[in-house]
Design an enzyme around this catalytic site. Structure first.
Site: not given
Lengths: 238, 238
Positions: A65, A123, A150
């Site tokens: 990531e 991500h 996130k």
């Protein structure tokens, strides 16, 4: 903070703290002592002493990531993060949603016993997935009982940037936990400045060294947030 | 510049010019001499002498689109605007798309004979119409052979702000003429700062007095544009 040695980490931290950040993330995957739990915990203690006024975030970003290659397995990284929770110095730790469900459950148990909050992250440094996929990633964090959701993705167009902002707004209106979202790279830099208006609670800026593409210097971020606040849009300061 | 008297206009203009704007809009609907063409042209000449370094925009905003109530009919306002074109001092004049087609045709003929560009504008101070409607308004300006397309609308939510930015990007990718778009009021202030990233060519800021809700001080706007430019997103400076 992305220093490789203890000395580099502490020097960078002091330079960053001089700029008065609200929060500081230690990206421990850059630390060359990552395989030695004792060294990591000792440095974490020194970081805690220096950074008493900033909210600390402990992150081991996996290579898949966007992090540095490290010798620890995913499970070992989660166990080291759990040790950081037990130490009680970092109020936030990062945990990638791509970890094994059992590892996430384990870390959540330890973290919440210790009063540590987990930032559940996703991500994609290659592209911006579709809106429904990103929204599901954010909701997955909430479903798993984690504390902050996130998502950081790479745009290939301004349309991708608007998609990320739209996902942020949709998630903000339908979720309870705080969100951290950003569109990376040059196209996405605007999202690091105004993401707070649309529901992102935190923006990563460059203190001394950047840790992801598109980050802006902390002074520029603060100036932009001040302008937005004067215009009545102080969302990022939630 | 929204002064009511010649003296107020010139004093405000000097205060505004001290802040180094790229462009200055004279909102002549605020001028108490609006019914006297000679007075308007004389003041326009004085404005041109003072503001030699800024691009000048002449605008008579109609009451129905958020301007001051004036004694001139729509046709008379268009004829006065045509006189401004003939004078050759203001390179840009505003013309609302809600004007009668014959009046728009008339003004286009005069303006283009004189080398003056027309900003074809649409305002909704009550709400943000749907995206397809806004996109059609912008395209209407291009279809009519006008030079710049402007849309200013009032949001009731952050979703309305994202809608306006999405329309801006869609128009930018499908149209040839420059665009000016903004979402007004508190919710929309962010669009005045970052609209340039998504394709808006101009943002109206407060020099001395604001002329629409949500405008930010010119110094704040310039600071935000500088930050975006440093981050590689200098779209607003096109």
């Amino acid at each position: 903070v992305i220093g490789a040695s203890r000395e580099a980490v502490l020097a960078e931290l002091q330079a960053v703290l001089a700029k008065g950040p609200d929060a500081v993330e230690w990206r421990a995957d850059f630390f060359d002592g990552i395989a030695d739990t004792g060294k990591v915990l000792a440095l974490a203690r020194e970081i805690g002493e220096l950074a008493a006024d900033a909210t600390l975030i402990f992150t081991i970003r996996s290579n898949r990531e966007g992090g540095q290659p490290i010798v620890l397995s995913d499970r070992q990284a989660v166990e080291l993060t759990a040790e950081i929770c037990r130490q009680g110095i970092f109020p936030y730790v990062d945990c990638e949603l791509s970890n094994a469900p059992a590892d996430i459950d384990f870390l959540r148990g330890v973290a919440h016993d210790c009063g540590t909050r987990i930032i559940a992250s996703f991500h994609d440094f290659q592209r911006t997935p579709e809106a429904f996929f990103l929204l599901d990633k954010l909701r997955q964090a909430e479903r798993l009982g984690l504390d902050v959701a996130k998502v950081a993705v790479m745009p290939h167009s301004l349309q991708d940037v608007l998609t990320l902002l739209q996902v942020t707004l949709d998630a903000r209106e339908s979720m309870q936990i705080p969100l951290i979202t950003m569109s990376m790279g040059n196209y996405g830099a605007v999202s690091r400045l105004v993401g707070g208006v649309f529901g992102s609670a935190l923006s990563f800026a460059i203190g001394q060294n950047g840790s992801a593409p598109g980050q802006v210097p902390i002074d520029d971020l603060r100036c932009a947030l001040d302008i937005l606040a004067r215009a009545g849009q102080g969302g990022a300061a939630r």
